[in-house]
Design a protein around this motif. Structure first.
Motif, PDB file in Angstrom:
ATOM      1  N   PRO A 121       4.328  13.637  12.650  1.00 35.87           N
ATOM      2  CA  PRO A 121       5.564  13.103  12.064  1.00 35.87           C
ATOM      3  C   PRO A 121       6.270  14.106  11.156  1.00 35.87           C
ATOM      4  N   GLY A 122       5.609  15.199  10.849  1.00 33.26           N
ATOM      5  CA  GLY A 122       6.300  16.202  10.025  1.00 33.26           C
ATOM      6  C   GLY A 122       6.168  15.920   8.544  1.00 33.26           C
ATOM      7  N   MET A 123       6.703  16.822   7.763  1.00 28.56           N
ATOM      8  CA  MET A 123       6.676  16.811   6.295  1.00 28.56           C
ATOM      9  C   MET A 123       6.593  15.435   5.654  1.00 28.56           C
ATOM     10  N   ARG A 124       5.450  15.049   5.097  1.00 28.49           N
ATOM     11  CA  ARG A 124       5.343  13.726   4.503  1.00 28.49           C
ATOM     12  C   ARG A 124       4.677  13.821   3.137  1.00 28.49           C
ATOM     13  N   PRO A 125       5.354  13.448   2.068  1.00 19.25           N
ATOM     14  CA  PRO A 125       4.730  13.506   0.752  1.00 19.25           C
ATOM     15  C   PRO A 125       3.687  12.410   0.561  1.00 19.25           C
ATOM     16  N   THR A 126       2.569  12.774  -0.066  1.00 17.95           N
ATOM     17  CA  THR A 126       1.504  11.804  -0.342  1.00 17.95           C
ATOM     18  C   THR A 126       1.020  11.973  -1.773  1.00 17.95           C
ATOM     19  N   VAL A 127       0.191  11.039  -2.180  1.00 15.52           N
ATOM     20  CA  VAL A 127      -0.341  10.992  -3.545  1.00 15.52           C
ATOM     21  C   VAL A 127      -1.845  10.803  -3.473  1.00 15.52           C
ATOM     22  N   GLY A 128      -2.603  11.594  -4.228  1.00 15.26           N
ATOM     23  CA  GLY A 128      -4.015  11.285  -4.452  1.00 15.26           C
ATOM     24  C   GLY A 128      -4.948  11.563  -3.297  1.00 15.26           C
ATOM     25  N   LEU A 129      -4.556  12.382  -2.322  1.00 13.75           N
ATOM     26  CA  LEU A 129      -5.456  12.678  -1.204  1.00 13.75           C
ATOM     27  C   LEU A 129      -6.130  14.029  -1.398  1.00 13.75           C
TER      28      LEU A 129
ATOM     29  N   PRO B 298       0.806  -1.224   0.000  1.00 17.05           N
ATOM     30  CA  PRO B 298       0.000   0.000   0.000  1.00 17.05           C
ATOM     31  C   PRO B 298       0.840   1.276   0.000  1.00 17.05           C
ATOM     32  N   ASN B 299       2.163   1.170   0.171  1.00 21.62           N
ATOM     33  CA  ASN B 299       3.002   2.335  -0.056  1.00 21.62           C
ATOM     34  C   ASN B 299       2.865   2.701  -1.532  1.00 21.62           C
TER      35      ASN B 299
ATOM     36  N   PHE C 277      -3.229   5.487  -3.686  1.00 20.35           N
ATOM     37  CA  PHE C 277      -3.174   6.801  -3.038  1.00 20.35           C
ATOM     38  C   PHE C 277      -2.555   6.665  -1.653  1.00 20.35           C
ATOM     39  N   GLY C 278      -2.101   7.785  -1.103  1.00 21.76           N
ATOM     40  CA  GLY C 278      -1.531   7.787   0.250  1.00 21.76           C
ATOM     41  C   GLY C 278      -0.049   8.103   0.251  1.00 21.76           C
ATOM     42  N   ALA C 279       0.605   7.757   1.348  1.00 22.83           N
ATOM     43  CA  ALA C 279       2.004   8.132   1.546  1.00 22.83           C
ATOM     44  C   ALA C 279       2.931   7.339   0.629  1.00 22.83           C
TER      45      ALA C 279
END
Lengths: 245, 245, 245, 245, 245, 245
Positions: free
Chosen positions: E226-234, D8-9, D39-41
């Protein structure tokens, strides 16, 4: 060996019953010294009564423990046990603690039969770290006074409860948990398919064992005497005991 | 009272040490009967050796327990304890079980000092349901044989380990966990700030207590004798014991 | 891959049943090597018999494990498991351990159906640290021998017990806990509303998994071989194994 | 056998690494089917990211699990494990669950080495009921991306952390807990004195074992499919899966 | 004080019921701000639905928590609680967590009455470390929708289940565990012999207490952002929240 | 709302400090009524003193609780908590219980900073069933009296101990556990990287929450008033309270 049997219930008959049961199992040379609480409930059977009785217990021990070699608490709640162990220099054994530890030598689990509230005994078992060995608790509908007035009826109730505990929970030892049940195991043993023990008999044996071990009083930890502590409004011997006198 | 001291190590000196320590604390009238295992490790110190020793223990008890009133297992692993309790009709006490239950009367937690592997003793504590009261375990770098050859050095190591346990874990009682430590508490007590006990002294006291309790043998549960069981290839007394003979 | 199926019951029919069940699920290329105990109970069903069987198991493994890639203990008590894991250099799996760990992959809790005493299995579950996942245990009134003589009747009893466990305890997997139940899940699965598994099938799968993992033997800890240990009176291969030979 | 490896990453390189590690241990005839979250992190490493990823996992499984025989979750948090097990009809294994259960076959306790927060893994261990077997957790200062960019450095950090865990906690197995550690045990095994395992290798073996067990899907309990459930705003395959379609 | 009442069920009536119950107990000056989930199950009642709802919850909080002083999760599964606590800077309280902690102030043990699966609530109790205080769980055969359509009938079922819990398990407090039970305690209190509480009322009180405590947000540990975290599709606000924006 | 702040230490300055801290956080309309114990230790800091103080607490509550709506025990041992809860008809909250339950809303684990003996606080945590959430306990070398005489120095010691707890144990909330630490969190919060709370502030909030819940007094169980109980030698209001008057 001088063994103090300390009953914080303010009912002398309970003290006498316990003393008689203690003498029945004591070794030759063990002198049983019974004492009774000065204030509080006639028969301790609630949290508040037990809290008050802990004070009565300490007051009583402050006066009578000097000269004794070991102390047995003759009350199923083991009232004031850790507090007494902290301030006295001789070993202190609670009758319910004694019966549960002895039960551990006879079966992988034990069940308790009591006159009182299961929750409070469950908390005592947890305090002693023995929850994993507790199979269950059964309360019988009878009072300690019934045990003196009509022993045959109460014996039957206790035997039935013990047998039911074994059947339903798999308990491998039946522990009779009440000062008023002192001496009862011998009368009901043949009605219960596992060993039956009571706290006075077990407690006298453990007291004698501890005296022979000659283990030193703790100098550190939660059971070391905390040393010089000022107090207000307490009986003189208790005040002196807390001062480390 | 005839008290069998059963050592499954195949080293008779260990048996003698335990017997001497047992006699030192036994009540007048208690006769100490020492026996030694026929096969297996000279000094049990592994899981496999302990597994084999349980067979040796049962064979030894099948032969020697008849006539005894109570049995004390003189081995720190309490080898074969529940199996012996199942098939014998007299009480059986393990020396480590004895020391831990006695420690419960003297402090809210106890620490173990051993010659062996902490994991195995931790499993024993868990089997007895006493994990909540275990403060910690320390292994010392010495063998049981060193304890006989150079007691002063081993005494010092044990005392240091016990004191460190108290300091680091808050243990309120120090339990010496090894047959070769029998009798050591008296020699090191003043170097440890909490009570120090060993299994032989505690065990003899608990054996005497149990005999006086006269509790009946369980007729049901996991410690009842399983009754008539056919076997192959065992020593005759053991085969007879399993048959319920 | 050579997989030793080691049965310490001295009844060869049990060995054969387990071997057959093992071959039914083994991967192509896995050879099943069954062996039977030399001494002890015909069917192990008590603590004492199990203690003796651990010696028999080690003796058997000392002779037959050389040449095998992995060992499956074909006895519901997982007799001698940790001792075998300590002294052997190949992986060792107990059939009940295997079924419980596999059950953890199929449900949040599991129930055990056995021919034996719940207390002893409960101790095994606790030793494996799986108490939190145990929903309950049901013993059925039948012997392993009945399972061979009248499988349909025993199948029905086991299926009923498993369904009752699910209903009464919320167990999410039913674990059949006995060498004589090998192969039974396929016959009763449609009578139980949760997954049903047995130890031989699960154990063979776990043995194959472990061999593929190629994990190294522990060099430290309670399962490392203790090294050179002198013994007395043991069979030569066992004596050699304990010497680390 | 078709084995879905579900990551899921939202980083395809993690998927590829896991797929490669899975193929390295899969039996002949096992086809590895890797899929990556939509989607997600990029790399899940917080509670919120993990919560979101559980939705992504279910969406991914709704689309890809049909046709597969078993599912392995290729993420060290075992993201969405119980939810997936509830709605899918084939077995589902989490890679960390797999490594911990396999570790139970190799030692009495295990330690975890991770890139992440110990508290979250400790909660996972507790959810699986394995707290009693957890010796400890060590986090290393490195990211999963470092593991791809500079494997030798990360290998050294992991090996050091594993060796320290064994030394300080007595862990008897080292579990590498991160998708990016797939395949690492073979490279560091000789630097750690106990067995070292990772979740992908253990997980593939357990998936194959479960498929061979042919255990039925639960019809009752918390892992039975809850049946016809209306939803709003979900991807069509997921909506259909929740409807039991 | 602005108190966000966040319901991830996609049924606005549930939100309204909870908001009404919250307003009934809120202090003067506390403003209740209700919001409803955008996607997922109408009524969450399975593991998969709950997993999806955690994403919906976080998306909803990312949009609506800015400006609020505290958040109450209006869903009996406390969906996404720890994830929300991690990423938000204001306190977050789950309604079931709230009712159980409040119950701890009123009795030594509590029982839960739910519309759902006991196993899932048992896991929640374990996650909160409150297993020792759980007396038992009873599921009633009714849906949240029934609670709106026919409150008298559902009230009776809940009261009967609560009374039975007290009788059979010794529960000393009855916790009503479902958003649809908000406000019910007042109606059934006289049919249950112990205190009855629900999560919305308890939760509002605990939210107000936390705001007054003015405790700082954790800067370290598993609940620090947790601080700066890149994500996709949210959704954009959720993406921004995870970036720490 | 009338909130009784009951301090069983016989030192009025402690009462005043607690009353001041309570007033600082109380809602408009909440009246703080402070009372001080009549007999016993000036500052309770041993098991025996605490046992005696429970009697003093009950005597004080018997006299002063009538007319109050809720009671807060202003003593870090929560002296007499369950006994007071049993016999009073209004809610009773202990200050340490309050801080620990509130801490559960802010972090997954908490650490305690105290002036006293860790063992006794550990027993309190266990009594409340919160052991799983306890990260650790640190005692500082200072007395409550130092906290009044030299607050800056004691603040620094407490802040250092709290920060060390977080660093060494992973505690996610710091609980200041002593009546003399009332009001300290605001002064040291910026020196500790997790939320810091004290029992008086938390306790006042929980008292207000409970009054608004209007939960009924238990009629059954271990906290129901035991009813008509004869006693000897107690103060008249206490005797009357035990009689249910």
């Amino acid at each position: 060996m001088r063994l103090l049997v300390a009953n914080p219930n303010t009912t002398p008959q309970v003290t006498e019953l316990c003393a008689r049961a203690a003498r029945a199992v004591a070794s030759p040379g063990t002198e049983i010294l019974p004492v009774t609480g000065r204030f509080g409930a006639e028969i301790i059977n609630s949290r508040a009564e037990n809290a008050i009785a802990a004070h009565a217990m300490l007051e009583m021990l402050a006066e009578h423990a000097p000269g004794a070699d070991v102390v047995l608490l003759a009350v199923s709640y083991d009232t004031g046990l850790l507090a007494a162990r902290e301030v006295l220099s001789v070993p202190v054994v609670g009758m319910t603690e004694a019966s549960m530890l002895s039960a551990c030598l006879l079966g992988t689990s034990f069940g308790l039969v009591t006159f009182g509230t299961p929750t409070v005994y469950r908390e005592l078992v947890a305090l002693y770290g023995l929850t994993d060995r507790l199979a269950g608790i059964r309360s019988i509908v009878a009072s300690p006074k019934d045990a003196y007035a009509d022993p045959a009826t109460v014996d039957a109730k206790v035997a039935d409860a013990a047998a039911a505990l074994v059947e339903e929970t798999g308990a491998e030892v039946a522990v009779l948990c009440g000062a008023a049940m002192a001496g009862m195991p011998a009368r009901i043993a043949d009605r219960v398919p596992v060993p039956v023990i009571d706290g006075i008999a077990a407690g006298v044996g453990l007291c004698e064992m501890l005296v022979k071990l000659k283990a030193a009083k703790a100098k550190v930890g939660s059971l070391a005497h905390p040393g010089m502590r000022p107090t207000v409004g307490l009986a003189a011997p208790l005040s002196a005991l807390l001062k480390g006198g």
